[in-house]
Design an enzyme around this catalytic site. Sequence first.
Site, PDB file in Angstrom:
ATOM      1  N   LEU A  61       0.858  -1.178   0.000  1.00  0.00           N
ATOM      2  CA  LEU A  61       0.000   0.000   0.000  1.00  0.00           C
ATOM      3  C   LEU A  61       0.895   1.228   0.000  1.00  0.00           C
ATOM      4  CD1 LEU A  61      -2.665  -0.951   2.727  1.00  0.00           C
ATOM      5  CD2 LEU A  61      -2.953  -1.060   0.246  1.00  0.00           C
ATOM      6  N   ASP A  62       0.446   2.302  -0.668  1.00  0.00           N
ATOM      7  CA  ASP A  62       1.202   3.544  -0.646  1.00  0.00           C
ATOM      8  C   ASP A  62       1.411   3.999   0.800  1.00  0.00           C
ATOM      9  OD1 ASP A  62       1.217   3.559  -3.400  1.00  0.00           O
ATOM     10  OD2 ASP A  62      -0.424   5.014  -3.580  1.00  0.00           O
ATOM     11  N   MET A  63       2.466   4.762   1.011  1.00  0.00           N
ATOM     12  CA  MET A  63       2.821   5.200   2.352  1.00  0.00           C
ATOM     13  C   MET A  63       1.657   5.924   3.043  1.00  0.00           C
ATOM     14  SD  MET A  63       6.183   7.377   3.454  1.00  0.00           S
ATOM     15  CE  MET A  63       6.506   7.838   5.154  1.00  0.00           C
TER      16      MET A  63
END
Length: 300
Positions: A140-142
């Site tokens: 998942l993106d940060m």
Amino acid sequence: MTKWLFHRQLDSAVTAQSLRTLLSDEWLLPKYLIRQLRINQRVLVNHQYHPVNTIVHAGDQIQLEFVTSDFTHLPPHPPITVDPAGTVEVVYEDHDLLIVNKHRGEKTHPNQPGELGSTLNFAANYLASKGEAPYMVHRLDMETSGALIIAKNPPVAVPILNRQISNKIIERTYLTWVHGVGLPKSGTIDLPIGRDPEDKRKRKVNGINAQSALTHYQVLKEQAGNSLLQVNLKTGRTHQIRVHLAASGHSLIGDPPLYSNDNIEQPMLLHSWQVVFPLLFSHQWQTVMAPVPKGFEPSS
């Protein structure tokens, strides 16, 4: 050499089929693992070895034995350094995998050997006391929070989960707040996504080497000029939700400048809310929801 045993009794949902079909099509074992089970006679039906063209039926007992050398086809997986400085919020766990509610602002995985502070580092600390280790199967993106699937030992979970993800068997549902109102109550965005020739960090519609990308959405609420959407991914392109909604004129609230010109100072409002997936070596499906973080709404 480490060994792992799996015992399963086929339930009433299983139709008569060859053992090979069960292993490949139902349980999604890759061909190289089936080959190892076959040539080493480490797959048993009702406690006896049978060729993989044997027909199996509901009620049959299946035993699989895996050993360390079976997994040489997996990409190298550098050890994840244990980091006791953070915790993971476990929302589901079984013998094969772990699902955690990833914190917003946390990296999914370390980029360098010995790096700390990522969700996988904290998962490594959680699993260490059980003699287990985390294996990344997706990210998942940060700035995205929510349900993150992590494979555990034995590594047989990794290729199966990889196939579930690449074959779009796992259903992923997100919640996000976007700018603007007036979207149709439900809809589909069908726009190919590729690399941005001007910024290697970005993706764009019809970019370089564009691949098909399909996003379904449903409007849950409109409030103060913004909309809360439920989003289902039918493909898994990098930054797919962010790119598609920005292209529709409804960029994510709090999205960094890559895809939005937000001047508001607040985190990106994107949450991996629910995953639905088949349990390994089973016909049973599991639904797991990750609680929405506090403050998951636009700043007033």
